[in-house]
Scaffold this motif. Structure first.
Motif, PDB file in Angstrom:
ATOM      1  N   UNK A   1      48.926 -30.039  89.718  1.00 48.27           N
ATOM      2  CA  UNK A   1      49.420 -29.857  91.083  1.00 48.27           C
ATOM      3  C   UNK A   1      48.969 -31.024  91.966  1.00 48.27           C
ATOM      4  N   UNK A   2      47.677 -31.355  91.925  1.00 50.61           N
ATOM      5  CA  UNK A   2      47.157 -32.460  92.719  1.00 50.61           C
ATOM      6  C   UNK A   2      47.754 -33.783  92.252  1.00 50.61           C
ATOM      7  N   UNK A   3      47.970 -33.913  90.941  1.00 52.57           N
ATOM      8  CA  UNK A   3      48.583 -35.146  90.427  1.00 52.57           C
ATOM      9  C   UNK A   3      49.962 -35.353  91.032  1.00 52.57           C
ATOM     10  N   UNK A   4      50.704 -34.264  91.214  1.00 49.70           N
ATOM     11  CA  UNK A   4      52.038 -34.382  91.805  1.00 49.70           C
ATOM     12  C   UNK A   4      51.972 -34.726  93.288  1.00 49.70           C
ATOM     13  N   UNK A   5      50.900 -34.298  93.958  1.00 52.07           N
ATOM     14  CA  UNK A   5      50.792 -34.526  95.397  1.00 52.07           C
ATOM     15  C   UNK A   5      50.228 -35.910  95.731  1.00 52.07           C
ATOM     16  N   UNK A   6      49.128 -36.281  95.089  1.00 49.82           N
ATOM     17  CA  UNK A   6      48.469 -37.552  95.431  1.00 49.82           C
ATOM     18  C   UNK A   6      48.042 -38.371  94.228  1.00 49.82           C
ATOM     19  N   UNK A   7      48.194 -37.823  93.010  1.00 52.71           N
ATOM     20  CA  UNK A   7      47.707 -38.540  91.840  1.00 52.71           C
ATOM     21  C   UNK A   7      46.188 -38.533  91.791  1.00 52.71           C
ATOM     22  N   UNK A   8      45.606 -39.362  90.914  1.00 49.56           N
ATOM     23  CA  UNK A   8      44.149 -39.432  90.809  1.00 49.56           C
ATOM     24  C   UNK A   8      43.610 -40.661  91.532  1.00 49.56           C
ATOM     25  N   UNK A   9      44.306 -41.049  92.600  1.00 43.04           N
ATOM     26  CA  UNK A   9      43.849 -42.158  93.428  1.00 43.04           C
ATOM     27  C   UNK A   9      42.961 -41.622  94.553  1.00 43.04           C
ATOM     28  N   UNK A  10      42.319 -42.541  95.258  1.00 44.55           N
ATOM     29  CA  UNK A  10      41.552 -42.152  96.429  1.00 44.55           C
ATOM     30  C   UNK A  10      40.142 -41.699  96.115  1.00 44.55           C
ATOM     31  N   UNK A  11      39.438 -41.339  97.152  1.00 43.93           N
ATOM     32  CA  UNK A  11      38.014 -41.032  97.061  1.00 43.93           C
ATOM     33  C   UNK A  11      37.730 -39.675  96.431  1.00 43.93           C
TER      34      UNK A  11
ATOM     35  N   UNK B   1      46.994 -26.849 104.018  1.00 46.56           N
ATOM     36  CA  UNK B   1      45.758 -26.180 103.620  1.00 46.56           C
ATOM     37  C   UNK B   1      46.016 -24.711 103.332  1.00 46.56           C
ATOM     38  N   UNK B   2      46.912 -24.108 104.086  1.00 45.63           N
ATOM     39  CA  UNK B   2      47.264 -22.707 103.810  1.00 45.63           C
ATOM     40  C   UNK B   2      47.969 -22.584 102.462  1.00 45.63           C
ATOM     41  N   UNK B   3      48.868 -23.521 102.169  1.00 44.21           N
ATOM     42  CA  UNK B   3      49.589 -23.486 100.895  1.00 44.21           C
ATOM     43  C   UNK B   3      48.648 -23.740  99.727  1.00 44.21           C
ATOM     44  N   UNK B   4      47.784 -24.744  99.859  1.00 43.74           N
ATOM     45  CA  UNK B   4      46.869 -25.086  98.767  1.00 43.74           C
ATOM     46  C   UNK B   4      45.845 -23.985  98.540  1.00 43.74           C
ATOM     47  N   UNK B   5      45.515 -23.237  99.598  1.00 45.40           N
ATOM     48  CA  UNK B   5      44.544 -22.149  99.467  1.00 45.40           C
ATOM     49  C   UNK B   5      45.175 -20.840  98.990  1.00 45.40           C
ATOM     50  N   UNK B   6      46.472 -20.839  98.793  1.00 49.32           N
ATOM     51  CA  UNK B   6      47.162 -19.610  98.408  1.00 49.32           C
ATOM     52  C   UNK B   6      47.006 -19.324  96.916  1.00 49.32           C
ATOM     53  N   UNK B   7      47.117 -18.052  96.526  1.00 46.96           N
ATOM     54  CA  UNK B   7      47.089 -17.713  95.099  1.00 46.96           C
ATOM     55  C   UNK B   7      48.181 -18.416  94.300  1.00 46.96           C
TER      56      UNK B   7
ATOM     57  N   UNK C   1      48.862 -22.578  85.473  1.00 47.99           N
ATOM     58  CA  UNK C   1      50.087 -22.557  84.666  1.00 47.99           C
ATOM     59  C   UNK C   1      51.095 -23.555  85.247  1.00 47.99           C
ATOM     60  N   UNK C   2      50.970 -24.835  84.916  1.00 51.58           N
ATOM     61  CA  UNK C   2      51.833 -25.865  85.523  1.00 51.58           C
ATOM     62  C   UNK C   2      53.326 -25.610  85.341  1.00 51.58           C
ATOM     63  N   UNK C   3      53.712 -24.854  84.296  1.00 52.53           N
ATOM     64  CA  UNK C   3      55.133 -24.569  84.070  1.00 52.53           C
ATOM     65  C   UNK C   3      55.739 -23.839  85.266  1.00 52.53           C
ATOM     66  N   UNK C   4      54.910 -23.107  86.022  1.00 51.02           N
ATOM     67  CA  UNK C   4      55.410 -22.368  87.177  1.00 51.02           C
ATOM     68  C   UNK C   4      55.960 -23.299  88.258  1.00 51.02           C
ATOM     69  N   UNK C   5      55.490 -24.550  88.272  1.00 48.15           N
ATOM     70  CA  UNK C   5      55.994 -25.504  89.261  1.00 48.15           C
ATOM     71  C   UNK C   5      57.464 -25.828  89.012  1.00 48.15           C
ATOM     72  N   UNK C   6      57.881 -25.734  87.749  1.00 40.02           N
ATOM     73  CA  UNK C   6      59.291 -25.959  87.409  1.00 40.02           C
ATOM     74  C   UNK C   6      60.114 -24.687  87.578  1.00 40.02           C
TER      75      UNK C   6
END
Length: 495
Positions: free
Chosen positions: A107-117, A210-216, A224-229
């Motif tokens: 999920x984080x990889x799709x949003x920002x990748x593994x770049x940054x601090x 933050x509300x979305x990322x904190x959601x179940x 379950x990354x398949x759920x993103x599709x």
């Protein structure tokens, strides 16, 4: 035909079982020495025994059976949970390098990748962290200049509350603007007017994400990354929000590039751009545009949301327990008075206020699960084998609520940070910023902001509830990843 159907089912079940055993055990002699935990099911692991809304509570319950170092499978991935001060200390401090890796979900990889601090690991993380700490110090973190910026922003915040004239108001947007402006001064070299529509929109985007990322749902995406599709609705919302935030930070970076003076950096962005020029011939450098862009986004979003939420929770505690703010005001009147702004040098003379600010951070348990770590090499902990690349969850909730370290962990109690003489005392289990090599870069800044903002506000106002304080709940609005107080209004009554 029926026989063949039954046979086919048995063959399929055997194949599933085979792959399950292969997936979860690979090398039985290697994995059999991992920490104990509940037996996982194929594909779902231990998820049926958990609840994404209160995951940390379910994990604490499992501790009663499996101990403070245990393995829980989130789908097919083994996650080693570390529970309690001692276990977290042994891993993150005593084996700091081994447990300093970062797990980045798809999920984080799709949003920002593994770049940054925040998301990076290995050499990338080392370079960026070293640079960020040095740069923030150069721009005054813990020094006079940052303190003056916070004092100035505290005055602006005071004026916004004064405009309400004691009428009921929602403090959320005011607090987000004030805290964000401190970060903006450091990262962008400027603050924004509270009436700036683009600034207000940006803060709404941060709040929404933050509300979305904190959601179940977000947690299920990570497990379950398949759920993103299959169910991309939440993902698409998060991506849209992140892209809009990126557009804002990108425009700020472009403005800096156009006006950069190499020997006179104005802020974090300038310093990073100068470093990029210096390292342009270094093929192994991590000082590139993508790391700049995501690091700026990290500092801006994390620095805004964590501190403003802590302040919002703190003010809610003040209106629920009026005697606490009254005790702080007595200390303010004695040490500071009404004629000058609070300063960091006052803190050592204000043990009760200092204790309350620390207790707010402990009690609200802002990020109960912590940000996930990963082992950088094979290791052992308490006699258990933990392979390289294992996901590690050093659960902050278990430390901040450790019964062996806090007299009344489930109650708001400033005495947790006061000795028998009323002097401030630090508790080693105070870890709201985590500990070890991944200790939050902004810890010093956040502590300064909380003390100066709270004391300035209570110097000028008494905060009153719009309902009976006994009916105010301190239960969070969300509990999976990031705990936020439930929406509320109050009255800021001038003193």
């Amino acid at each position: 035909m029926e026989v063949f159907g039954t046979l086919g089912t048995l063959v399929l079940a055997a194949i599933v079982l085979f792959f399950f055993l292969l997936l979860f055990r690979k090398d039985s002699s290697r994995y059999s020495k991992m920490p104990p935990g509940p037996t996982p099911l194929p594909f779902v692991g231990n998820m049926l025994q958990l609840n994404p809304r209160v995951l940390h509570e379910r994990i604490m319950k499992l501790q009663e059976t499996y101990g403070p170092v245990m393995t829980v499978y989130l789908s097919w991935k083994p996650v080693v949970f570390l529970l309690g001060f001692q276990a977290v200390q042994e891993a993150l401090v005593e084996q700091a390098d081994v447990f300093a890796g970062r797990h980045v979900s798809q999920l984080i990889m799709k949003l920002t990748g593994d770049y940054g601090l925040v998301q990076s690991t290995g050499e990338r993380w080392k370079q960026l962290r070293r640079f960020s700490i040095t740069t923030l110090r150069d721009y005054g973190m813990g020094k006079r200049t940052i303190e003056e910026w916070i004092q100035e922003e505290a005055r602006h915040l005071t004026e916004e509350f004064r405009k309400t004239k004691g009428a009921p108001c929602d403090p959320n947007i005011f607090l987000s603007q004030a805290v964000s402006n401190v970060i903006c001064s450091i990262v962008f070299g400027q603050r924004f007017d509270y009436q700036d529509e683009d600034f207000a929109k940006l803060l709404c985007l941060i709040d929404a994400n933050m509300r979305l990322i904190s959601s179940p749902v977000a947690m299920l995406y990570s497990v379950f990354p398949i759920l993103m599709k299959l169910f991309p609705g939440y993902l698409n919302k998060m991506i849209r929000n992140v892209n809009e935030m990126k557009q804002f930070t990108l425009s700020m970076i472009e403005k800096h590039k156009a006006t950069l003076v190499s020997d006179s950096p104005r802020d974090f962005i300038d310093s990073f751009l100068i470093k990029m020029k210096e390292e342009s011939d270094n093929p192994s450098t991590e000082f590139n545009f993508e790391n700049l862009h995501i690091s700026v986004l990290n500092l801006f979003t994390a620095g805004t949301e964590t501190t403003s939420t802590t302040m919002r929770y703190g003010l809610l505690i003040f209106i629920k327990y009026p005697h606490i703010q009254e005790n702080i005001q007595k200390e303010i009147d004695t040490v500071i008075g009404r004629d000058r702004a609070p300063a960091m040098q006052d803190r050592r003379k204000m043990p009760y206020t200092d204790a309350v600010v620390h207790e707010i951070q402990r009690f609200i348990d802002l990020i109960p699960l912590n940000v996930l770590h990963k082992t950088t090499k094979d290791t052992t902990l308490r006699g258990y084998f933990i392979p390289a690349g294992t996901i590690i969850a050093p659960m902050l909730h278990s430390v901040l609520y450790d019964k062996t370290k806090w007299a009344t962990p489930h109650s708001f109690n400033p005495n947790h940070f006061l000795d028998e003489n009323g002097c401030f005392k630090m508790n080693p289990a105070f870890m709201p910023f985590s500990t070890g090599k991944r200790l939050c870069v902004g810890e010093g800044l956040a502590k300064m902001e909380l003390f100066l903002f709270f004391t300035t506000l209570l110097q000028n106002f008494s905060f009153r509830s719009t309902e009976d304080p006994a009916n105010i709940t301190l239960l969070p609005d969300s509990t999976s990843f990031f705990r936020r107080p439930q929406p509320y209004t109050f009255m800021a009554m001038p003193r």
